[in-house]
Design an enzyme around this catalytic site. Structure first.
Site: not given
Ligand code: APR
Length: 259
Positions: A159, A35, A24, A134, A103, A123, A222, A28
């Site tokens: 259905c 999340f 995710a 169906c 994801q 996902h 990250n 952003t």
């Molecule tokens: N650049 C780099 N990293 C970023 C940025 C950015 N612009 N914005 C956010 N992050 C980092 C955050 O620091 C965080 O560690 O991305 C990470 C997102 O982590 P999560 O919110 O846990 O998302 P994700 O790992 O995709 O979650 C996995 O959990 O809730 C379920 O199904 C949902 O697919 C999802 C899964």
């Protein structure tokens, strides 16, 4: 940062199979909240309300699910790929991408120009809706129109089955083909790049370790520390958009030098 970016670029150019693993955090900068960051989805909603068992067990849970799913879908519908998505699409164009294991359910890899066959949506996707009985597939916007007109837990026209966005909820079985393919690609790549994931949700979060176990180099890009930083060969704590844009620029410079 520059030294690390040049190193990642070198590794990409030298690699035979580069797998990008997306979370995710990659989206952003396109206006879609992640999340687990402050102000993220799980700050606003209780994850237990998203459990698949709740969805199939009663109408109230389904209405609540559709309300939340609609609120999450609105920013996704309008979102555009950011520099990180565009860099990954460019890596494919220059022949340096084996696949994307994502994801994310926002469809932004497709919008950025990556080819369908290179995108493994672990996902599922929020861009369409399926009947749980169906398996008929519906366009998301059509169902959202019915929801706006009062169908708070829409049913299948054919259905009468339960309709649900084609995303994988907690407690719902993973998509078999995509999951098997993702394990396969993780085990045979020589460079595995994680972008924007906290790496806490299984089974997806076990794929970096699969790649390492089979001899691949592991890079993690990250903003915050992740659960797998220790096993990584290189960790860059930065914004996905600017880091990947710089990595791409550096890859292109190396490729130009070699041509
Ligand atoms: N650049 C780099 N990293 C970023 C940025 C950015 N612009 N914005 C956010 N992050 C980092 C955050 O620091 C965080 O560690 O991305 C990470 C997102 O982590 P999560 O919110 O846990 O998302 P994700 O790992 O995709 O979650 C996995 O959990 O809730 C379920 O199904 C949902 O697919 C999802 C899964």
């Amino acid at each position: 940062m520059t030294k690390e970016i040049e190193k990642v670029a070198q590794w990409i150019v030298n690699a035979k199979r580069v797998v990008v693993f997306a979370g995710a955090g990659l989206s952003t900068e396109s206006g879609i909240p992640d999340f687990r960051s402050p102000g993220g989805v799980w700050d606003r909603y209780n994850p237990e309300d998203f459990y698949f068992q709740n969805f199939i067990s009663n109408e109230t849970s389904r209405e609540k699910y559709w309300q939340m799913a609609t609120e999450m879908y609105e920013p996704m519908k309008k979102a555009q790929p950011n520099l990180a998505h565009l860099a990954i699409a460019e890596l494919e164009r220059v022949g340096k991408l084996d696949c994307i294991i994502t994801q994310n359910v926002d469809g932004l890899h497709h919008k950025a120009g990556n080819s369908e066959k290179k995108i493994l949506e672990l996902h599922g996707t929020a861009m369409h809706v399926t009947c749980l009985s169906c398996h008929k597939r519906y366009d998301r916007e059509n169902i959202q129109e019915r929801w706006r007109k009062g169908e708070k837990a829409p049913r299948c026209n054919d259905c009468g089955g339960l309709l649900k966005p084609a995303t994988i909820s907690f407690g719902q079985s993973m998509p078999e083909t995509e999951t098997e393919e993702a394990y396969e690609r993780s085990s045979r790549c020589d460079l595995f790049i994680v972008i924007g994931s906290s790496l806490v949700v299984q089974p997806a979060a076990s794929m970096p370790a699969v790649a390492k176990r089979h001899g691949a180099k592991l890079v993690i890009i990250n903003r915050d520390p992740t659960a797998c930083d220790e096993m990584a060969d290189l960790v860059i704590h930065g914004q996905a958009g600017s880091v990947m844009a710089n990595v791409l620029e550096s890859v292109k410079a190396v490729l130009a030098d070699r041509s």
